[in-house]
Design a protein around this motif. Structure first.
Motif, short mmCIF file in Angstrom:
data_model
loop_
_atom_site.label_atom_id
_atom_site.label_comp_id
_atom_site.label_asym_id
_atom_site.label_seq_id
_atom_site.Cartn_x
_atom_site.Cartn_y
_atom_site.Cartn_z
N VAL A 164 -24.17 -102.34 -34.25
CA VAL A 164 -23.16 -102.51 -36.10
C VAL A 164 -23.69 -100.64 -37.21
CG1 VAL A 164 -25.07 -104.15 -35.20
CG2 VAL A 164 -26.50 -102.61 -35.71
N GLU A 165 -23.61 -100.01 -36.25
CA GLU A 165 -22.94 -99.06 -36.82
C GLU A 165 -22.29 -98.18 -36.24
OE1 GLU A 165 -27.13 -96.78 -37.84
OE2 GLU A 165 -28.17 -98.44 -37.53
N PRO A 166 -21.98 -96.98 -37.10
CA PRO A 166 -20.56 -95.96 -36.84
C PRO A 166 -20.61 -95.00 -35.93
CG PRO A 166 -21.56 -95.49 -38.74
CD PRO A 166 -22.25 -97.24 -38.87
N VAL A 167 -22.11 -95.32 -34.71
CA VAL A 167 -22.51 -93.70 -33.76
C VAL A 167 -22.13 -94.74 -32.34
CG1 VAL A 167 -23.58 -93.10 -36.42
CG2 VAL A 167 -24.96 -95.10 -34.48
N TYR A 168 -21.96 -94.34 -31.58
CA TYR A 168 -22.59 -94.69 -30.49
C TYR A 168 -22.54 -93.28 -29.30
CZ TYR A 168 -17.64 -93.52 -30.48
OH TYR A 168 -15.63 -93.12 -30.66
N GLY A 169 -22.38 -93.78 -27.70
CA GLY A 169 -22.82 -92.45 -27.08
C GLY A 169 -23.87 -91.59 -27.43
N LEU A 170 -24.21 -90.38 -27.71
CA LEU A 170 -25.45 -89.25 -27.80
C LEU A 170 -25.84 -89.21 -28.31
CD1 LEU A 170 -27.07 -87.49 -26.28
CD2 LEU A 170 -25.84 -85.49 -27.43
N ALA A 171 -24.57 -90.03 -29.66
CA ALA A 171 -25.42 -90.02 -31.34
C ALA A 171 -26.07 -91.33 -31.35
CB ALA A 171 -24.33 -89.93 -31.96
N ALA A 172 -25.32 -92.50 -30.51
CA ALA A 172 -26.30 -93.93 -30.51
C ALA A 172 -28.35 -93.83 -29.51
CB ALA A 172 -25.82 -94.72 -29.94
N MET A 173 -27.94 -92.87 -28.96
CA MET A 173 -28.88 -92.62 -28.25
C MET A 173 -30.40 -91.90 -29.02
SD MET A 173 -29.38 -93.61 -25.23
CE MET A 173 -30.61 -92.27 -24.05
N LYS A 174 -30.04 -90.88 -30.07
CA LYS A 174 -30.52 -90.24 -30.70
C LYS A 174 -30.87 -91.28 -31.76
CE LYS A 174 -28.65 -85.44 -29.81
NZ LYS A 174 -27.42 -84.16 -30.75
N LYS A 175 -30.27 -91.82 -32.24
CA LYS A 175 -30.44 -92.74 -33.64
C LYS A 175 -31.52 -94.24 -32.59
CE LYS A 175 -29.73 -94.68 -37.85
NZ LYS A 175 -30.78 -93.88 -39.19
N SER A 176 -31.63 -94.27 -31.89
CA SER A 176 -32.02 -95.18 -31.03
C SER A 176 -33.38 -94.32 -31.23
CB SER A 176 -31.80 -95.65 -29.82
OG SER A 176 -32.84 -96.19 -29.01
N TYR A 177 -33.86 -93.52 -30.76
CA TYR A 177 -35.14 -92.81 -30.54
C TYR A 177 -36.07 -92.33 -32.03
CZ TYR A 177 -38.90 -88.28 -29.67
OH TYR A 177 -39.10 -87.30 -29.73
N GLU A 178 -34.61 -91.85 -32.75
CA GLU A 178 -35.56 -91.98 -34.45
C GLU A 178 -35.76 -93.75 -34.55
OE1 GLU A 178 -31.89 -90.39 -36.38
OE2 GLU A 178 -31.98 -88.89 -36.02
N LEU A 179 -35.64 -94.49 -34.71
CA LEU A 179 -35.96 -95.55 -34.94
C LEU A 179 -37.31 -95.86 -34.24
CD1 LEU A 179 -32.71 -97.76 -35.41
CD2 LEU A 179 -33.51 -97.40 -37.56
N LEU A 180 -37.29 -95.79 -32.83
CA LEU A 180 -38.74 -95.86 -32.15
C LEU A 180 -39.39 -95.25 -32.68
CD1 LEU A 180 -38.55 -97.99 -29.31
CD2 LEU A 180 -38.27 -96.66 -28.13
N MET A 181 -39.67 -94.44 -33.27
CA MET A 181 -40.57 -93.75 -33.45
C MET A 181 -41.52 -94.26 -34.48
SD MET A 181 -40.76 -90.72 -31.53
CE MET A 181 -40.50 -92.06 -30.40
N GLY A 182 -42.86 -94.95 -34.12
CA GLY A 182 -43.34 -95.83 -34.92
C GLY A 182 -43.78 -96.54 -34.59
N LYS A 183 -42.57 -97.94 -33.37
CA LYS A 183 -42.90 -98.77 -33.27
C LYS A 183 -42.47 -98.54 -31.70
CE LYS A 183 -43.28 -101.96 -36.65
NZ LYS A 183 -44.02 -102.94 -36.98
N SER A 184 -42.37 -97.75 -31.62
CA SER A 184 -42.64 -97.47 -30.01
C SER A 184 -43.97 -98.00 -28.55
CB SER A 184 -43.51 -95.77 -29.00
OG SER A 184 -44.24 -95.29 -29.84
N ARG A 185 -44.54 -98.43 -29.64
CA ARG A 185 -45.88 -99.18 -28.70
C ARG A 185 -45.20 -100.68 -28.50
NH1 ARG A 185 -51.94 -99.25 -30.52
NH2 ARG A 185 -51.07 -96.70 -30.07
N MET A 186 -44.38 -100.89 -29.61
CA MET A 186 -43.98 -102.54 -29.74
C MET A 186 -42.83 -102.67 -28.69
SD MET A 186 -42.64 -104.75 -32.78
CE MET A 186 -44.55 -105.23 -33.25
#
Length: 317
Positions: A193-215
């Protein structure tokens, strides 16, 4: 998914499950065909794998003379199984995430449009998967090192070293493995759904997960736990049941467990899609639906305006 973007951040795990269950009702034919053609073969292969390898492994244990030929059969079967598992896992993810995103933007959804988008989506997911695989390889090397340390502690009868190794192995499996899995699931949605993939998607995923990591941890752990229980029941009853269960009973239980795993896998893909929007809302990263609409259209060869290359969170929802 009818909630306003700013309200999604307040969804609980129960709310996410309810939203996920409601999504297929918006396009039942599309989800039915995706489930039948992609998720069912994937689920059947996961469970049937042990059904086919069990006789070969039994032969290896009982007849050492024929070990060479049986090992060849086992390795060839495992090779093709892993390719099939990898391909259908990415195909299922691509189809479900693309369909959910299309519904989110009110884009017309059909099975044919979903299938048409898969080749382009698959390439992005594949590159993201390579980075995830690299992360898992590093994790497995470290995990194996502590397993060896645990065996050394047992051999040396060193209680402190043994306890330390047990705690580390437990935490690595329970926390690190689940965390990497959560990153992978979220990065898969980001790649679509975003114009990123590969390592950039992993970094983006990490940023999004922060604050919702427990869920995220609870959702992924629950999914893995349910899949593990289903595999265990299939193995104990269908594969190793033997004379304890009749043929008809084993067939019925096997069919039920395959159907149950199909539902679990479909729900897992739907949940990871909804969880992405929850994380975006939590970080106040608005998604311009018109931009996302154009981005999804790019997979189908539709004209994509220049604005679709702009990061979505930089635009007003």
């Amino acid at each position: 998914m009818d909630l306003a973007a700013e309200e999604l951040q307040f969804l609980s795990i129960t709310d996410i499950l309810k939203e996920s269950i409601a999504i297929p009702k918006q396009s039942p034919k599309t989800f039915y065909l995706v489930t039948l053609t992609l998720i069912f073969p994937l689920s059947f292969a996961i469970l049937a794998h042990s059904l086919f390898t069990h006789p070969i492994i039994s032969q290896l244990q009982s007849d050492p003379i024929a070990a060479s030929a049986d090992w060849s059969k086992l390795l060839i079967f495992q090779f093709f199984y892993l390719i099939f598992l990898f391909a259908f896992s990415l195909l299922s993810t691509a189809a479900v995430v693309f369909t959910v995103a299309s519904l989110y933007t009110s884009k017309p959804v059909s099975f044919s449009s979903t299938i048409a988008a898969i080749p382009s989506v698959f390439k992005r997911l594949f590159l993201t998967f390579l980075w995830v695989s690299l992360s898992m390889a590093v994790y497995n090397i470290i995990f194996l090192g502590f397993i060896v340390l645990l065996l050394v502690a047992v051999f040396m009868q060193n209680v402190l070293l043994f306890l330390f190794s047990v705690v580390v192995v437990f935490l690595m499996f329970l926390v690190v493995h689940v965390f990497i899995s959560a990153l992978w699931h979220l990065a898969s949605v980001v790649s679509v759904v975003e114009p990123v993939y590969g390592l950039a998607a992993m970094k983006k995923s990490y940023e999004l997960l922060m604050g919702k990591s427990r869920m995220g941890f609870v959702l992924v752990f629950s999914y893995l736990a349910v899949c593990g229980v289903i595999n265990m029941l299939f193995g104990s009853i269908v594969v190793h049941g033997g004379e304890d269960y009749g043929v008809i009973m084993r067939i019925m239980v096997g069919g039920f467990l395959v159907g149950l795993l199909v539902i679990v896998n479909l729900m897992g893909l739907l949940v990871q899609s909804v969880f992405y929007y929850v994380c975006k809302s939590y970080h106040h990263q608005g998604i311009d639906k018109s931009v996302l609409y154009d981005h999804l259209g790019g997979y189908l060869g539709e004209y994509v305006p220049l604005k679709s290359s702009i990061q979505m969170e930089d635009l007003d929802a």
